[in-house]
Write a protein that holds these residues in place. Structure first.
Motif, PDB file in Angstrom:
ATOM      1  N   TYR A 131       0.859  -1.189   0.000  1.00 19.56           N
ATOM      2  CA  TYR A 131       0.000   0.000   0.000  1.00 19.56           C
ATOM      3  C   TYR A 131       0.891   1.234   0.000  1.00 19.56           C
ATOM      4  O   TYR A 131       2.066   1.155   0.337  1.00 19.56           O
ATOM      5  CB  TYR A 131      -0.854   0.076   1.268  1.00 19.56           C
ATOM      6  CG  TYR A 131      -1.886  -0.998   1.429  1.00 19.56           C
ATOM      7  CD1 TYR A 131      -3.201  -0.778   1.040  1.00 19.56           C
ATOM      8  CD2 TYR A 131      -1.557  -2.214   2.001  1.00 19.56           C
ATOM      9  CE1 TYR A 131      -4.166  -1.754   1.218  1.00 19.56           C
ATOM     10  CE2 TYR A 131      -2.517  -3.193   2.182  1.00 19.56           C
ATOM     11  CZ  TYR A 131      -3.821  -2.966   1.791  1.00 19.56           C
ATOM     12  OH  TYR A 131      -4.763  -3.919   1.968  1.00 19.56           O
ATOM     13  N   VAL A 141       4.638 -16.122   9.891  1.00 21.03           N
ATOM     14  CA  VAL A 141       3.714 -15.120  10.426  1.00 21.03           C
ATOM     15  C   VAL A 141       2.464 -15.798  10.985  1.00 21.03           C
ATOM     16  O   VAL A 141       1.977 -15.452  12.066  1.00 21.03           O
ATOM     17  CB  VAL A 141       3.350 -14.083   9.336  1.00 21.03           C
ATOM     18  CG1 VAL A 141       2.270 -13.129   9.824  1.00 21.03           C
ATOM     19  CG2 VAL A 141       4.590 -13.302   8.928  1.00 21.03           C
ATOM     20  N   MET A 195       4.225  -8.619  15.749  1.00 20.73           N
ATOM     21  CA  MET A 195       4.133  -7.545  14.775  1.00 20.73           C
ATOM     22  C   MET A 195       4.909  -6.359  15.344  1.00 20.73           C
ATOM     23  O   MET A 195       5.175  -6.309  16.542  1.00 20.73           O
ATOM     24  CB  MET A 195       2.673  -7.147  14.560  1.00 20.73           C
ATOM     25  CG  MET A 195       1.807  -8.252  13.993  1.00 20.73           C
ATOM     26  SD  MET A 195       2.100  -8.414  12.223  1.00 20.73           S
ATOM     27  CE  MET A 195       0.964  -9.750  11.818  1.00 20.73           C
ATOM     28  N   HIS A 198     -11.842   1.319   2.477  1.00 21.54           N
ATOM     29  CA  HIS A 198     -11.086   0.198   3.015  1.00 21.54           C
ATOM     30  C   HIS A 198     -11.474  -1.103   2.323  1.00 21.54           C
ATOM     31  O   HIS A 198     -10.631  -1.849   1.831  1.00 21.54           O
ATOM     32  CB  HIS A 198     -11.321   0.115   4.521  1.00 21.54           C
ATOM     33  CG  HIS A 198     -10.879  -1.158   5.145  1.00 21.54           C
ATOM     34  ND1 HIS A 198      -9.765  -1.835   4.728  1.00 21.54           N
ATOM     35  CD2 HIS A 198     -11.422  -1.894   6.142  1.00 21.54           C
ATOM     36  CE1 HIS A 198      -9.625  -2.936   5.458  1.00 21.54           C
ATOM     37  NE2 HIS A 198     -10.634  -2.992   6.306  1.00 21.54           N
ATOM     38  N   ALA A 199     -12.776  -1.373   2.286  1.00 22.31           N
ATOM     39  CA  ALA A 199     -13.238  -2.628   1.699  1.00 22.31           C
ATOM     40  C   ALA A 199     -12.852  -2.712   0.228  1.00 22.31           C
ATOM     41  O   ALA A 199     -12.356  -3.730  -0.247  1.00 22.31           O
ATOM     42  CB  ALA A 199     -14.746  -2.753   1.863  1.00 22.31           C
ATOM     43  N   THR A 214      -9.166  -3.338  -0.036  1.00 25.70           N
ATOM     44  CA  THR A 214      -8.831  -4.697   0.321  1.00 25.70           C
ATOM     45  C   THR A 214      -9.150  -5.654  -0.816  1.00 25.70           C
ATOM     46  O   THR A 214      -8.340  -6.482  -1.204  1.00 25.70           O
ATOM     47  CB  THR A 214      -9.614  -5.114   1.580  1.00 25.70           C
ATOM     48  OG1 THR A 214      -9.246  -4.249   2.631  1.00 25.70           O
ATOM     49  CG2 THR A 214      -9.300  -6.538   1.962  1.00 25.70           C
ATOM     50  N   TYR A 257       0.910 -12.485   0.992  1.00 22.87           N
ATOM     51  CA  TYR A 257      -0.100 -12.543   2.048  1.00 22.87           C
ATOM     52  C   TYR A 257       0.454 -12.108   3.404  1.00 22.87           C
ATOM     53  O   TYR A 257      -0.264 -11.546   4.227  1.00 22.87           O
ATOM     54  CB  TYR A 257      -0.685 -13.960   2.148  1.00 22.87           C
ATOM     55  CG  TYR A 257      -1.789 -14.240   1.163  1.00 22.87           C
ATOM     56  CD1 TYR A 257      -1.983 -13.445   0.033  1.00 22.87           C
ATOM     57  CD2 TYR A 257      -2.659 -15.312   1.360  1.00 22.87           C
ATOM     58  CE1 TYR A 257      -2.997 -13.711  -0.863  1.00 22.87           C
ATOM     59  CE2 TYR A 257      -3.679 -15.570   0.467  1.00 22.87           C
ATOM     60  CZ  TYR A 257      -3.848 -14.776  -0.640  1.00 22.87           C
ATOM     61  OH  TYR A 257      -4.864 -15.034  -1.515  1.00 22.87           O
ATOM     62  N   PHE A 293       0.027  -8.482   3.597  1.00 25.53           N
ATOM     63  CA  PHE A 293      -1.369  -8.146   3.890  1.00 25.53           C
ATOM     64  C   PHE A 293      -1.635  -8.247   5.395  1.00 25.53           C
ATOM     65  O   PHE A 293      -2.348  -7.434   5.968  1.00 25.53           O
ATOM     66  CB  PHE A 293      -2.328  -9.092   3.158  1.00 25.53           C
ATOM     67  CG  PHE A 293      -2.652  -8.675   1.748  1.00 25.53           C
ATOM     68  CD1 PHE A 293      -3.469  -7.578   1.515  1.00 25.53           C
ATOM     69  CD2 PHE A 293      -2.164  -9.379   0.667  1.00 25.53           C
ATOM     70  CE1 PHE A 293      -3.792  -7.187   0.224  1.00 25.53           C
ATOM     71  CE2 PHE A 293      -2.474  -9.003  -0.629  1.00 25.53           C
ATOM     72  CZ  PHE A 293      -3.286  -7.903  -0.854  1.00 25.53           C
ATOM     73  N   MET A 294      -1.074  -9.278   6.015  1.00 24.01           N
ATOM     74  CA  MET A 294      -1.302  -9.471   7.447  1.00 24.01           C
ATOM     75  C   MET A 294      -0.672  -8.335   8.262  1.00 24.01           C
ATOM     76  O   MET A 294      -1.251  -7.865   9.238  1.00 24.01           O
ATOM     77  CB  MET A 294      -0.745 -10.823   7.892  1.00 24.01           C
ATOM     78  CG  MET A 294      -1.583 -11.972   7.347  1.00 24.01           C
ATOM     79  SD  MET A 294      -0.849 -13.579   7.636  1.00 24.01           S
ATOM     80  CE  MET A 294      -2.128 -14.612   6.875  1.00 24.01           C
ATOM     81  N   ALA A 324      -2.846  -5.378   7.836  1.00 26.31           N
ATOM     82  CA  ALA A 324      -4.104  -5.561   8.578  1.00 26.31           C
ATOM     83  C   ALA A 324      -3.875  -5.260  10.055  1.00 26.31           C
ATOM     84  O   ALA A 324      -4.707  -4.620  10.704  1.00 26.31           O
ATOM     85  CB  ALA A 324      -4.622  -6.987   8.396  1.00 26.31           C
ATOM     86  N   PHE A 325      -2.737  -5.697  10.580  1.00 28.65           N
ATOM     87  CA  PHE A 325      -2.397  -5.337  11.968  1.00 28.65           C
ATOM     88  C   PHE A 325      -2.363  -3.819  12.120  1.00 28.65           C
ATOM     89  O   PHE A 325      -2.954  -3.249  13.040  1.00 28.65           O
ATOM     90  CB  PHE A 325      -1.046  -5.944  12.370  1.00 28.65           C
ATOM     91  CG  PHE A 325      -0.350  -5.158  13.452  1.00 28.65           C
ATOM     92  CD1 PHE A 325      -0.827  -5.181  14.753  1.00 28.65           C
ATOM     93  CD2 PHE A 325       0.749  -4.361  13.154  1.00 28.65           C
ATOM     94  CE1 PHE A 325      -0.216  -4.415  15.740  1.00 28.65           C
ATOM     95  CE2 PHE A 325       1.369  -3.612  14.128  1.00 28.65           C
ATOM     96  CZ  PHE A 325       0.880  -3.631  15.432  1.00 28.65           C
ATOM     97  N   ARG A 340      -3.776  -1.567  10.433  1.00 33.50           N
ATOM     98  CA  ARG A 340      -5.092  -0.961  10.308  1.00 33.50           C
ATOM     99  C   ARG A 340      -5.940  -1.189  11.559  1.00 33.50           C
ATOM    100  O   ARG A 340      -6.856  -0.435  11.848  1.00 33.50           O
ATOM    101  CB  ARG A 340      -5.809  -1.560   9.092  1.00 33.50           C
ATOM    102  CG  ARG A 340      -6.915  -0.693   8.547  1.00 33.50           C
ATOM    103  CD  ARG A 340      -7.715  -1.449   7.518  1.00 33.50           C
ATOM    104  NE  ARG A 340      -6.996  -1.681   6.289  1.00 33.50           N
ATOM    105  CZ  ARG A 340      -6.874  -0.776   5.311  1.00 33.50           C
ATOM    106  NH1 ARG A 340      -7.398   0.406   5.461  1.00 33.50           N
ATOM    107  NH2 ARG A 340      -6.229  -1.066   4.198  1.00 33.50           N
ATOM    108  N   SER A 341      -5.647  -2.262  12.299  1.00 32.59           N
ATOM    109  CA  SER A 341      -6.521  -2.673  13.408  1.00 32.59           C
ATOM    110  C   SER A 341      -6.214  -1.939  14.710  1.00 32.59           C
ATOM    111  O   SER A 341      -6.969  -2.069  15.667  1.00 32.59           O
ATOM    112  CB  SER A 341      -6.398  -4.175  13.639  1.00 32.59           C
ATOM    113  OG  SER A 341      -5.158  -4.497  14.256  1.00 32.59           O
ATOM    114  N   VAL A 342      -5.123  -1.210  14.762  1.00 36.51           N
ATOM    115  CA  VAL A 342      -4.713  -0.631  16.042  1.00 36.51           C
ATOM    116  C   VAL A 342      -4.802   0.891  16.054  1.00 36.51           C
ATOM    117  O   VAL A 342      -4.673   1.548  15.029  1.00 36.51           O
ATOM    118  CB  VAL A 342      -3.270  -1.053  16.414  1.00 36.51           C
ATOM    119  CG1 VAL A 342      -3.266  -2.469  16.934  1.00 36.51           C
ATOM    120  CG2 VAL A 342      -2.322  -0.895  15.231  1.00 36.51           C
TER     121      VAL A 342
END
Lengths: 250, 355
Positions: A41, A154, A182, A201-202, A205, A221, A224-225, A228-229, A231-233
């Motif tokens: 990204y 991972v 992470m 976002h969707a 993704t 992948y 991506f993980m 995603a981490f 983005r989640s925090v």
């Protein structure tokens, strides 16, 4: 005359070399040469992103080192920290172990730790740039076997049981990038700014999954993980699956 | 029945979008400004959804009004048996594959809390196909380990719907077992049956070949090529066969809630030795009758019903048959009871023929 020219050239070279990033490497860090690559990204259009030379810790910050920091900076102790800077998971269960990476640290805490060391958190692009390195190749991103191995590391990561230095040492001399916790980066959320609202976002993704434009390698992948981490925090999140390492300009 | 509030209709899509935006910021507004698109029943009371692990299904809903239903679902990452001697790192909704079965009623206001266990390695979220709203809830629920997130939706459409994790890389989260079913019962309810069961097909991609022992890592290339080593009902070879087979008696009516998590394969769902009397095609309202094999797409579902007329071991399969012989796609319902030789008999028929 020739001698004078030589001196002028030498004088000219000194500032030049420091600009191009060949300054001294801080202790415990590895030198990373400048280069360009295409992150998953944050790279707009088909172009690549350039990373300047920098230095980065060869392993993540240990639990013991971080707790020493909190003793010197009491505002970062678990029982003193402001909720705005660290949530309830902050340092939960963390004991002074020099063999384990610290986890349950917020972005604010990690940022403050690195500053106290006269260093800084690495940028997301710096982190991703060195994450492509295998033991032998600085850029193994195009090797399916390497990507599969990183993905397995991972997915099977057990951040709470990870021992510092137990992961592989890559071609830059940096260890444990894959398979440990992470890791926080300085600008982890800015990457998503362009898609922070609504359906961005969707769409992003799924578009990335489809390997469309403005994305890096949609088969990476593990990357991506990591995103995603990120983005989640929130900056005050202190999850058990994340630690950090510091970096420095050269 | 409850009073209904008639809500004005607007043709302006712009107003809709603007209203959705207000809701996204303000959360559920209850009796305040509502989206002016359709009649919605009033909400009476509240309850906490009783979730069940597969193959069990929560009891049918008996109330005849809409309520506020709270759903609490926890994501857990855990190593579990894939086949004898084979283990796999599953990612689950509620600790099972498929995830917990959720049962609500058409018109219900569902307050959905997704919890990510503190020892998870990954962030997760949920996209419920029953949800009308951004990402089916995925936008609102991306949660780091040790966190939870809540969103609220109105169960507008009755039917059987898949839910799944929609965190990038989505194919891995689904391939690791992150899917389940939510039933939105129609207002009038479903016809009463004697037994209900819950099963889902999924395809699994391990680095080792089918049956190779040990903890098997996920294999990217096999996923990409859509060449699974395992095609399973309920996440393990033998999850629903032998001692784990579903049980029924002769003369009972059976309803199966069948989903397909994928991530890649379509299921040719078939019962060996039984005909589906009713199939709610694709989990919707259309009911087909006398069906041998029904297609269940990845990310889709079907409700099938049949009456057990004779004792037998009904085998449920994906009739893409090599998946049964070589990849594990087999479940069973053991039907016990008295023989009925007028329906089935090995050898010459004893039935009297009326001339």
């Amino acid at each position: 005359m020739l001698r004078r020219i030589a001196i002028v050239l030498l004088l000219g070279l000194v500032p030049l070399t420091s600009v191009s990033g060949t300054g001294p490497v801080p202790r415990g860090m590895a030198r990373i040469a400048a280069g360009s690559f295409r992150p998953l990204y944050g790279s707009h259009g088909p172009g690549t992103t350039t990373v300047k030379a920098f230095a980065i810790d060869t392993v993540a910050v240990s639990a013991a080192a971080f707790l020493r920091f909190t003793e010197q900076h009491p505002q970062w102790r678990r029982n003193r920290v402001s909720a705005a800077f660290a949530d309830a998971q902050y340092l939960a269960g963390v004991i002074a172990d020099s063999k384990r990476p610290v986890t349950n640290v917020s972005w604010h805490a990690a940022d403050s730790y690195c500053r106290a060391r006269a260093a800084r958190l690495p940028s997301t692009n710096e982190w991703e740039y060195i994450a492509r390195a295998s033991e032998t190749d600085r850029n193994a991103a195009a090797q399916p076997a390497f990507k599969q191995r990183v993905l397995e590391l991972v997915i099977s990561a057990r951040p709470g049981q990870f021992r510092l230095g137990s992961g592989f040492r890559n071609a830059w001399g940096v260890r444990d990038l894959h398979g440990g916790p992470m890791e926080w980066t300085s600008d982890y959320q800015a990457i998503f700014d362009h898609s922070a609202h609504g359906s961005g976002h969707a769409e992003k993704t799924m578009a990335c999954s489809a390997g469309t434009v403005e994305t890096g390698d949609a088969s990476d992948y593990a990357a991506f993980m990591r995103y995603a981490f990120r983005r989640s925090v929130e900056p005050n999140s202190a999850p058990a699956n994340a630690g950090f390492r510091c970096s420095s300009d050269l | 029945m409850t009073d209904r509030r008639k809500i004005g209709i607007t043709s302006s899509v712009f107003v809709l979008v603007a209203a959705a935006g207000i809701f996204a910021v303000a959360g559920w507004a209850g009796d305040e400004e509502s989206i002016p698109v359709r009649e919605l029943p009033d909400i009476k009371g509240s309850e906490v959804a009783q979730l069940t692990a597969p193959p069990m299904v929560p009891a049918a809903i008996t109330r005849n009004y809409a309520t506020r239903v709270t759903v609490n679902l926890e994501v857990k990452e855990q190593t579990m048996r894939l086949a004898d001697g084979v283990e796999y790192e599953f990612w689950t909704f509620g600790g099972t594959v498929p995830g917990s079965f959720i049962r609500v009623r058409e018109g219900d206001l569902v307050e959905f809390k997704l919890i990510n266990a503190h020892d998870s390695g990954m962030p997760h979220n949920i996209d419920l196909h029953a949800v009308t709203g951004q990402g089916g809830g995925a936008e609102a629920t991306l949660v780091a380990p040790g966190k939870d997130a809540t969103f609220t939706f109105r169960a507008l459409n009755p039917g059987l719907y898949v839910y799944h994790c929609a965190t990038a890389p989505v194919p891995v989260h689904i391939a690791n077992g992150m899917y389940g079913l939510i039933l939105v019962e129609p207002k009038a309810g479903l016809p009463k049956v004697d037994r209900e069961f819950y099963l889902m097909q999924g395809d699994f991609y391990t680095t080792g070949r089918h049956g190779q022992a040990g903890v098997q890592p996920f294999d990217f290339q096999k996923l990409y090529d859509e060449k699974p080593e395992y095609v399973l009902f309920n996440g393990a070879v033998g999850a629903l066969t032998g001692d784990n087979a579903m049980q029924a008696k002769v003369g009972e009516t059976i309803r199966l809630y069948v989903g397909n998590g994928g991530p890649n394969l379509t299921s040719s769902f078939h019962a060996i030795g039984e005909v589906f009397d009713n199939v709610y095609v694709e989990g919707g309202t259309l009911v087909n009758h006398n069906v041998q094999t029904t297609l269940i797409p990845a990310g889709g579902a079907a409700i099938v019903e049949f009456r057990t007329d004779v004792p037998s071991n009904i085998l449920l399969v994906d009739h893409a048959i090599s998946r049964v012989f070589n990849k594990g796609a087999l479940a069973a319902i053991k039907v016990s009871g008295k023989e009925n030789v007028l329906v089935y008999k090995k050898g010459t028929a004893a039935a009297r023929v009326v001339e």
